[in-house]
Design a protein around this motif. Sequence first.
Motif, PDB file in Angstrom:
ATOM      1  N   ILE A 286      37.596  42.119  28.041  1.00 34.39           N
ATOM      2  CA  ILE A 286      36.618  41.254  27.395  1.00 34.39           C
ATOM      3  C   ILE A 286      36.333  40.064  28.304  1.00 34.39           C
ATOM      4  O   ILE A 286      37.256  39.492  28.894  1.00 34.39           O
ATOM      5  N   ALA A 287      35.075  39.722  28.450  1.00 34.10           N
ATOM      6  CA  ALA A 287      34.669  38.568  29.256  1.00 34.10           C
ATOM      7  C   ALA A 287      34.376  37.404  28.319  1.00 34.10           C
ATOM      8  O   ALA A 287      33.556  37.532  27.396  1.00 34.10           O
ATOM      9  N   ILE A 288      35.036  36.281  28.552  1.00 36.32           N
ATOM     10  CA  ILE A 288      34.832  35.077  27.735  1.00 36.32           C
ATOM     11  C   ILE A 288      34.321  33.990  28.661  1.00 36.32           C
ATOM     12  O   ILE A 288      35.063  33.448  29.487  1.00 36.32           O
ATOM     13  N   THR A 289      33.049  33.679  28.558  1.00 39.34           N
ATOM     14  CA  THR A 289      32.440  32.693  29.448  1.00 39.34           C
ATOM     15  C   THR A 289      32.756  31.286  28.977  1.00 39.34           C
ATOM     16  O   THR A 289      33.068  31.059  27.801  1.00 39.34           O
TER      17      THR A 289
ATOM     18  N   PRO B   1      41.366  39.450  28.814  1.00 44.86           N
ATOM     19  CA  PRO B   1      40.276  38.607  29.312  1.00 44.86           C
ATOM     20  C   PRO B   1      40.120  38.789  30.821  1.00 44.86           C
ATOM     21  O   PRO B   1      41.084  38.740  31.584  1.00 44.86           O
ATOM     22  N   ILE B   2      38.893  38.995  31.253  1.00 44.16           N
ATOM     23  CA  ILE B   2      38.597  39.226  32.666  1.00 44.16           C
ATOM     24  C   ILE B   2      38.510  37.893  33.395  1.00 44.16           C
ATOM     25  O   ILE B   2      37.938  36.918  32.882  1.00 44.16           O
ATOM     26  N   ASP B   3      39.079  37.823  34.588  1.00 43.42           N
ATOM     27  CA  ASP B   3      39.048  36.615  35.406  1.00 43.42           C
ATOM     28  C   ASP B   3      37.594  36.209  35.654  1.00 43.42           C
ATOM     29  O   ASP B   3      36.770  37.031  36.073  1.00 43.42           O
TER      30      ASP B   3
ATOM     31  N   ASP C 141      25.261  43.536  34.446  1.00 39.07           N
ATOM     32  CA  ASP C 141      26.171  42.695  35.221  1.00 39.07           C
ATOM     33  C   ASP C 141      27.566  42.663  34.604  1.00 39.07           C
ATOM     34  O   ASP C 141      28.546  42.385  35.304  1.00 39.07           O
ATOM     35  N   TRP C 142      27.657  42.912  33.325  1.00 37.58           N
ATOM     36  CA  TRP C 142      28.950  42.865  32.641  1.00 37.58           C
ATOM     37  C   TRP C 142      29.607  44.237  32.589  1.00 37.58           C
ATOM     38  O   TRP C 142      30.835  44.333  32.722  1.00 37.58           O
TER      39      TRP C 142
END
Length: 435
Positions: free
Chosen positions: A43-46, A74-76, A95-96
């Motif tokens: 999961i990407a958390i901006t 969570p992705i770096d 992009d994700w």
Amino acid sequence: MNRFFRLLTRTGLAAVAGLWLVLPAQAVVEIDVNRGTVEPLPIAITDFLSEDGLGKQVSEVIAADLARSGLFRPIDSAAFIQQIDNPDQSPRFQDWTAIDAQALVTGRIVPDGGRLRAEFRLWDTYGQSQIIGEQFFTTPENWRRVAHIIADTIYKALTGEEGYFDTRVVFVDESGPEDKRIKRLAIMDQDGANLRYLTKGGQIVLTPRFSPNRQEVTYMSYADGQPRVYLLQLETGQRELIGNIPGMSFAPRFSPDGSKVVMSIGRQDGNSDVFTMDLSSRTMQRLTDTNAIDTSPSYSPEAGQIVFTSDRGGPSQIYKMNADGSGQTRISFGNGSYSTPVWSPRGDLIAFTKQTGSEFAIGVMKPDGSGERILTSGYLVEGPTWAPNGRVIMFFREEAGGGPKLRSIDLTGRNEQAIPTPNFASDPAWSPRLD
């Protein structure tokens, strides 16, 4: 007291109950607690947009909550291709997916007339759609709680189950040399933040437990050389002795509706029995009467049964009975001795401490005693307490030559985490979800 107001909009996800992580279309992760294998969901958390850097802090708390659950990875942020500058617009999904982010979180923190407005969106990157979008209002000093609530909302949207991040833990803080240890009641968020002390350390305190529906805890304290059970109001700090109980009283726990306390009361012959006390009338009911040590009672979620330990048959084992004391039945038959049983909020399992020789372990079994599984073991591990969703257990671990520290572990037994505290810590008790 609830200081939060919600505006909710939900789209794009049919939540699935049970042990599943579900995203529309491609992303499905199954969690099997019997196999003990989990593949965390990427999961990407901006960083949430904000004028003062608070948004980044909120995102960090959300990511830490989800990572500790063991269900999310969570992705770096160094791998992010797109930099989000408008969380209201649909992201460039390609992009994700290119970095295998199967879910994406975007948001902002905005001042709003002396309050904060926290907005977030959860996106299904492969389905190219919004799963959920919400906003919360609160006072600036409560920004961490907003982060926990957002993490809970994401957890529920992707697992179908309630989260456990917007909760607190009460425990015994231990400081000073081993032979003169000062023990104080303390309370903190489930991740160790916002710690405050509830007692001053003049008396030994043990076994704090939360009320299920009020801002109060029950605990045992050695006052005047005798162990007594007290109620403590968290908001006011007011302390109240639970009746003038003859003999020593131990191991108090609330009933599921908060109207009663069940406890063990010692006798002059060294044995003890289980009693309940109605908190309105202060009337007591005796539930066990044996030539044994009956202690550590815990109600089932529907309040129809009580689990406890007894050495009536030799080494301490786990028994259960009806809430009126009838039908007392032994349910554990393993080697060693059992202690501190506590019923899961889901009703499906009982957690316990087990000692075999010089080794201690935290385990779970079904309410009929079957399916016993050891989750973790060591020199000294003790005192399990359940997260309110019944999927994570907190306990304390002590290494040889050291002091106790809090840990958590999920039901797979593969995701053990340290819980930060400023000093040694023991006897944790997890709160229900906050209102």
